[in-house]
Write a protein that holds these residues in place. Structure first.
Motif, short mmCIF file in Angstrom:
data_model
loop_
_atom_site.label_atom_id
_atom_site.label_comp_id
_atom_site.label_asym_id
_atom_site.label_seq_id
_atom_site.Cartn_x
_atom_site.Cartn_y
_atom_site.Cartn_z
N MET A 86 -55.92 -33.48 18.07
CA MET A 86 -54.78 -34.40 18.09
C MET A 86 -54.61 -35.00 19.49
O MET A 86 -55.19 -34.52 20.45
CB MET A 86 -53.50 -33.66 17.71
CG MET A 86 -53.53 -33.18 16.27
SD MET A 86 -52.23 -32.00 15.97
CE MET A 86 -50.87 -33.11 15.78
N GLY A 115 -47.11 -32.88 28.88
CA GLY A 115 -47.13 -31.45 28.59
C GLY A 115 -46.30 -30.69 29.62
O GLY A 115 -46.11 -31.17 30.75
N ALA A 116 -45.81 -29.53 29.21
CA ALA A 116 -44.97 -28.73 30.12
C ALA A 116 -45.17 -27.25 29.82
O ALA A 116 -44.21 -26.48 29.78
CB ALA A 116 -43.51 -29.14 29.98
N SER A 125 -52.40 -28.95 24.90
CA SER A 125 -53.51 -28.35 24.17
C SER A 125 -53.77 -29.08 22.86
O SER A 125 -54.49 -28.57 22.00
CB SER A 125 -53.21 -26.87 23.93
OG SER A 125 -51.91 -26.73 23.38
N ALA A 126 -53.18 -30.27 22.69
CA ALA A 126 -53.31 -31.02 21.43
C ALA A 126 -54.78 -31.24 21.06
O ALA A 126 -55.15 -31.18 19.88
CB ALA A 126 -52.59 -32.36 21.54
N SER A 144 -52.09 -32.50 30.07
CA SER A 144 -52.21 -31.03 30.12
C SER A 144 -52.05 -30.38 28.76
O SER A 144 -52.18 -29.17 28.65
CB SER A 144 -51.11 -30.47 31.03
OG SER A 144 -49.89 -30.43 30.33
N GLY A 172 -47.84 -23.57 30.28
CA GLY A 172 -48.27 -22.70 31.36
C GLY A 172 -49.20 -23.39 32.36
O GLY A 172 -49.13 -23.13 33.57
N ALA A 173 -50.06 -24.28 31.86
CA ALA A 173 -51.00 -24.95 32.76
C ALA A 173 -50.24 -25.80 33.78
O ALA A 173 -50.60 -25.85 34.96
CB ALA A 173 -51.96 -25.82 31.95
N PRO A 182 -51.49 -36.41 22.24
CA PRO A 182 -50.07 -36.61 22.49
C PRO A 182 -49.75 -38.11 22.49
O PRO A 182 -50.65 -38.93 22.74
CB PRO A 182 -49.84 -35.99 23.87
CG PRO A 182 -51.17 -35.96 24.50
CD PRO A 182 -52.20 -35.90 23.42
N ASN A 205 -42.80 -34.10 27.49
CA ASN A 205 -43.28 -33.03 26.61
C ASN A 205 -42.70 -33.16 25.22
O ASN A 205 -41.59 -33.66 25.04
CB ASN A 205 -42.87 -31.67 27.20
CG ASN A 205 -43.62 -30.53 26.56
OD1 ASN A 205 -44.84 -30.62 26.41
ND2 ASN A 205 -42.92 -29.47 26.18
P1 ATR Z 1 -51.16 -24.14 28.38
O1 ATR Z 1 -51.18 -22.86 29.15
O2 ATR Z 1 -52.52 -24.68 28.02
O3 ATR Z 1 -50.29 -25.18 29.03
P2 ATR Z 1 -49.05 -23.68 26.49
O4 ATR Z 1 -48.19 -23.03 27.51
O5 ATR Z 1 -49.12 -23.11 25.10
O6 ATR Z 1 -50.55 -23.76 26.94
O7 ATR Z 1 -48.61 -25.23 26.40
C1 ATR Z 1 -49.22 -26.13 25.53
C2 ATR Z 1 -48.68 -27.53 25.83
O8 ATR Z 1 -49.31 -28.47 24.94
C3 ATR Z 1 -47.19 -27.68 25.61
O9 ATR Z 1 -46.70 -28.66 26.50
C4 ATR Z 1 -47.13 -28.18 24.15
O10 ATR Z 1 -45.95 -28.84 23.82
P3 ATR Z 1 -44.64 -28.00 23.32
O11 ATR Z 1 -44.04 -27.42 24.56
O12 ATR Z 1 -43.81 -28.98 22.66
O13 ATR Z 1 -45.19 -26.93 22.40
C5 ATR Z 1 -48.29 -29.14 24.18
N1 ATR Z 1 -48.82 -29.48 22.85
C6 ATR Z 1 -49.57 -28.69 22.04
N2 ATR Z 1 -49.92 -29.37 20.93
C7 ATR Z 1 -49.38 -30.63 21.03
C8 ATR Z 1 -49.40 -31.80 20.22
N3 ATR Z 1 -50.02 -31.82 19.04
N4 ATR Z 1 -48.77 -32.91 20.66
C9 ATR Z 1 -48.13 -32.90 21.86
N5 ATR Z 1 -48.08 -31.81 22.68
C10 ATR Z 1 -48.69 -30.69 22.27
#
Ligand code: ATR
Length: 272
Positions: A199, A129-130, A193-194, A191, A132-133, A201, A153
């Protein structure tokens, strides 16, 4: 002399299920500090007015949660280095010249690593993940001198950008899931939010060492799918409840000058 009363709140949307009021009341009880902590629903556009109303009602400290952490930055007269780096604030303290902003998320994670006996120094860290967290945790994590950090990511471009932004603090790379990050990572941080959408990752077991520590920034229902994946692959896994309590403890310290112990509070939250 009567003890001071701290009027505090968490702002967010949705905020009704936030654990922050309970955590800060438990800290207050632990330290004999009178804490009035409420949860205030506010979207980005409503935040300035809601915060001002809170202040005129005697509010001196606040936590900001989703989706307010970037918007909050613009309302501060001063921000700390962690908030500047993350481009987000999770803690506000009222001072005579306005709101001062802080980001305790990353330090909260490191505090929980310390509690769990996980030392990032010299480790090969894979962060899935990449968003805000991750922006919030990278500064404090890189200050602990891991050997390298690899961000992977779904959207590769976001991982590249974040890695570039933090490259001056250590060895860090970013890429998409289609790339092979290599193997033998010994600290895995989940990290994404999947889990909120039920779901997972696309993490591959062969990227990881046998002795890997796995840590999910999520907790509760959003942690369950990742926890199951870890169990199936016989990996030690921790949820992010300790990080939540850790970042709260640091905010409490900023507001009151007193440092609460976190272990007992994590246990109290786990027991319902
Ligand atoms: P947060 O503050 O919780 O990090 P965010 O900034 O919305 O929230 O980031 C969500 C992260 O979860 C992102 O890395 C997102 O990937 P993308 O940058 O490609 O959107 C990742 N994410 C959310 N749903 C996902 C999924 N089903 N599979 C893989 N990565 C997912």
């Amino acid at each position: 002399m009567s003890t001071p009363r701290f009027k505090l709140a968490v702002f967010g949307q949705p905020v009704a299920h936030s654990l922050s009021p309970r955590i800060h009341r438990l800290f207050g009880e632990q330290l004999g500090i009178d804490v009035d902590f409420s949860a205030i629903e506010a979207g980005v556009d409503e935040l300035p007015d809601r915060l001002e109303a809170f202040r005129t009602g005697g509010g001196t400290g606040a936590n900001l949660t989703v989706p307010l952490k970037s918007a909050g930055l613009k309302l501060c007269t001063r921000v700390d280095r962690a908030a500047r780096r993350a481009h987000a604030v999770n803690t506000l303290k009222r001072e005579t010249d306005g709101w001062h902003g802080f980001n305790t998320d990353g330090a909260g994670l490191i505090r929980d690593f310390d509690r769990l006996g996980i030392d990032p120094a010299g480790r090969r860290v894979l962060i899935v993940g990449a968003g805000g967290a991750v922006a919030g945790i990278l500064g404090p994590l890189l200050e602990r001198r891991p050997e390298r950090v690899h961000l992977i990511n779904r959207t590769a471009e976001r991982a590249h950008r974040l890695a570039d932004k933090f490259a001056h603090l250590g060895c860090i790379h970013g890429d998409g899931f289609e790339s092979d990050p290599g193997s033998q990572f010994d600290l895995l941080i989940q990290s994404t939010s999947a889990g909120h959408a039920g779901m997972l990752p696309a993490i591959r077991r062969d990227w990881l060492d046998n002795d890997v520590d796995a840590y999910d920034l999520n907790y509760g229902a959003a942690h369950q799918d990742f926890a199951r994946w870890c169990r199936e692959h016989r990996l030690t896994c921790h949820d992010g409840l300790g990080m939540l309590v850790g970042q709260a403890a640091l905010a409490f310290e900023i507001w009151t000058g007193q440092t609460p112990a976190t272990d007992a509070v994590v246990e109290q939250l786990r027991s319902g």
